[in-house]
Design a protein around this motif. Structure first.
Motif, short mmCIF file in Angstrom:
data_model
loop_
_atom_site.label_atom_id
_atom_site.label_comp_id
_atom_site.label_asym_id
_atom_site.label_seq_id
_atom_site.Cartn_x
_atom_site.Cartn_y
_atom_site.Cartn_z
N ILE A 185 5.43 1.40 5.43
CA ILE A 185 5.00 2.48 4.55
C ILE A 185 5.36 2.12 3.12
N LEU A 186 4.40 2.24 2.23
CA LEU A 186 4.59 1.97 0.81
C LEU A 186 4.36 3.24 0.01
N ILE A 187 5.35 3.65 -0.77
CA ILE A 187 5.19 4.72 -1.75
C ILE A 187 4.97 4.01 -3.08
N ALA A 188 3.73 4.03 -3.55
CA ALA A 188 3.29 3.09 -4.59
C ALA A 188 3.48 3.58 -6.01
N GLY A 189 3.76 4.88 -6.21
CA GLY A 189 3.75 5.37 -7.58
C GLY A 189 2.38 5.13 -8.18
N ASP A 190 2.34 4.57 -9.40
CA ASP A 190 1.07 4.29 -10.05
C ASP A 190 0.73 2.81 -10.08
N ALA A 191 1.37 2.01 -9.23
CA ALA A 191 1.03 0.59 -9.16
C ALA A 191 -0.35 0.40 -8.54
N VAL A 192 -0.76 1.35 -7.71
CA VAL A 192 -2.08 1.35 -7.09
C VAL A 192 -2.46 2.81 -6.88
N SER A 193 -3.75 3.09 -6.83
CA SER A 193 -4.22 4.46 -6.63
C SER A 193 -5.17 4.50 -5.44
N THR A 194 -5.26 5.67 -4.80
CA THR A 194 -6.22 5.83 -3.71
C THR A 194 -7.32 6.82 -4.09
N GLU A 233 0.56 -8.59 -0.62
CA GLU A 233 1.25 -9.55 0.25
C GLU A 233 2.12 -8.85 1.29
N LEU A 234 2.57 -7.65 1.01
CA LEU A 234 3.34 -6.88 1.99
C LEU A 234 2.47 -6.42 3.16
N ASN A 235 1.16 -6.35 2.91
CA ASN A 235 0.21 -5.88 3.92
C ASN A 235 0.65 -4.53 4.50
N PRO A 236 0.86 -3.52 3.64
CA PRO A 236 1.36 -2.23 4.13
C PRO A 236 0.39 -1.60 5.12
N GLU A 237 0.95 -0.85 6.04
CA GLU A 237 0.15 -0.12 7.01
C GLU A 237 -0.30 1.22 6.44
N THR A 238 0.54 1.81 5.57
CA THR A 238 0.24 3.09 4.93
C THR A 238 0.60 3.02 3.46
N ILE A 239 -0.28 3.53 2.61
CA ILE A 239 0.02 3.64 1.18
C ILE A 239 -0.03 5.10 0.78
N ILE A 240 1.07 5.58 0.20
CA ILE A 240 1.11 6.90 -0.43
C ILE A 240 1.20 6.63 -1.92
N ALA A 241 0.08 6.78 -2.61
CA ALA A 241 0.02 6.50 -4.04
C ALA A 241 0.35 7.74 -4.85
N GLY A 242 0.60 7.54 -6.12
CA GLY A 242 0.86 8.67 -7.00
C GLY A 242 -0.36 9.55 -7.21
N GLY A 244 -4.11 10.41 -5.37
CA GLY A 244 -5.01 10.24 -4.25
C GLY A 244 -4.36 10.60 -2.93
N ILE A 245 -5.18 10.69 -1.90
CA ILE A 245 -4.72 11.00 -0.56
C ILE A 245 -4.21 9.72 0.11
N PRO A 246 -3.12 9.78 0.86
CA PRO A 246 -2.61 8.58 1.52
C PRO A 246 -3.67 7.88 2.37
N MET A 247 -3.60 6.56 2.40
CA MET A 247 -4.51 5.75 3.20
C MET A 247 -3.72 4.85 4.13
N HIS A 248 -4.33 4.52 5.27
CA HIS A 248 -3.66 3.60 6.20
C HIS A 248 -4.72 2.84 7.00
N GLY A 249 -4.29 1.76 7.59
CA GLY A 249 -5.15 1.03 8.50
C GLY A 249 -5.93 -0.10 7.88
#
Length: 274
Positions: A185-194, A233-242, A244-249
């Motif tokens: 699980i990645l809590i991305a802040g604003d490094a990436v957006s969904t 490179e981490l290949n996260p399974e789930t991203i919770i961005a600052g 947007g709605i969380p994405m996974h898969g």
């Protein structure tokens, strides 16, 4: 006579029954505020930590969402991915209410202790109404003196033994993301957006795609690109961005890798002030 803005806001502030966190896994939940997400780490019956605090004047809604999940039990700490107004805005009031410390990366300390302001928003980046409005967004430093501490330099996060922070500068100098290796699980802040963070339509109609950091506030695009590649490179399974709605898969992972490989063409605006 039409009520003034202050009266309307006070009425809005009292109506926060919908301020309820959505659970991602048993010990991670998020609450989507007007402009950005906050994240709660910890199961309802465990100690917990809050990540980011959204806008000023949002503290009552955040408190309601947290109390719906944890009752009156305060968090052990507040972690900020960075100090922008839509991530640190309610930090002081929440920290004072709960009597807990706030943690940021050491490179953000000047921006949250009244010493240094962020660069103004850049409306020339395009992409939508939010970009156009960004020149008016607050950039003055927060005043969290006496309650804010720098995160440990070894990547550990206080009170979160299973998590580590990753330096993801670019959007700001001291931006961090949080990562848990056990379930990716990645809590991305604003490094990436969904969602497309420059567009007001994305707030109303949040179609899920992987985008770069909010362009109007991103300071260093070369560093932002390297941070995005690090995340991919981490290949996260789930991203919770600052934003947007969380994405996974698999779809998310594919889009993330494509953005990392084509960051200059897809994320960096063709027209920008710097």
């Amino acid at each position: 006579m039409e009520r003034n803005y202050s009266e309307k806001w006070q009425e809005y502030e009292k109506n926060f029954d919908h301020a309820v966190a959505e659970e991602i896994v048993r010990d991670v939940a998020y609450y989507r505020t007007l402009l950005s997400n906050i994240v709660m780490i910890g199961a309802p019956d465990e100690e917990w930590v809050l990540v980011d605090t959204s806008l000023r004047r949002y503290h009552n809604r955040i408190l309601h969402a947290c109390e719906e999940r944890y009752g009156t039990k305060p968090p052990k700490a507040i972690i900020l991915t960075h100090g922008h107004f839509d991530h640190a805005g309610s930090a002081k009031k929440l920290a004072d209410h709960w009597q807990v410390p706030v943690y940021v990366h050491e490179n953000e300390m000047e921006y949250v202790t009244g010493q240094k302001a962020y660069p103004p928003g850049d409306p020339t980046v395009g992409g939508g109404l939010i970009s156009l409005l960004s020149a008016a967004f607050p950039t003055k430093p927060e005043h969290l003196e006496n309650i804010v501490k720098p995160l440990p330099s070894d990547g550990s996060i206080p009170f979160l033994e299973d998590w580590r922070y990753i330096k993801t500068p670019g959007h700001t100098l001291g931006h961090i993301s949080l990562y848990r290796d056990s379930d990716q699980i990645l809590i991305a802040g604003d490094a990436v957006s969904t969602e497309k963070p420059e567009s007001s339509w994305s707030v109303l109609f949040p179609f899920q795609h992987i985008y770069g950091p909010p362009a109007y506030f991103t300071e260093d695009w070369m560093s932002a690109e390297q941070s995005l590649k690090k995340i991919a490179e981490l290949n996260p399974e789930t991203i919770i961005a600052g934003h947007g709605i969380p994405m996974h898969g698999e779809t998310m992972q594919k889009e993330l890798k494509e953005l990392a490989a084509n960051f200059i063409e897809r994320a960096i605006p063709k027209h920008k002030r710097h």
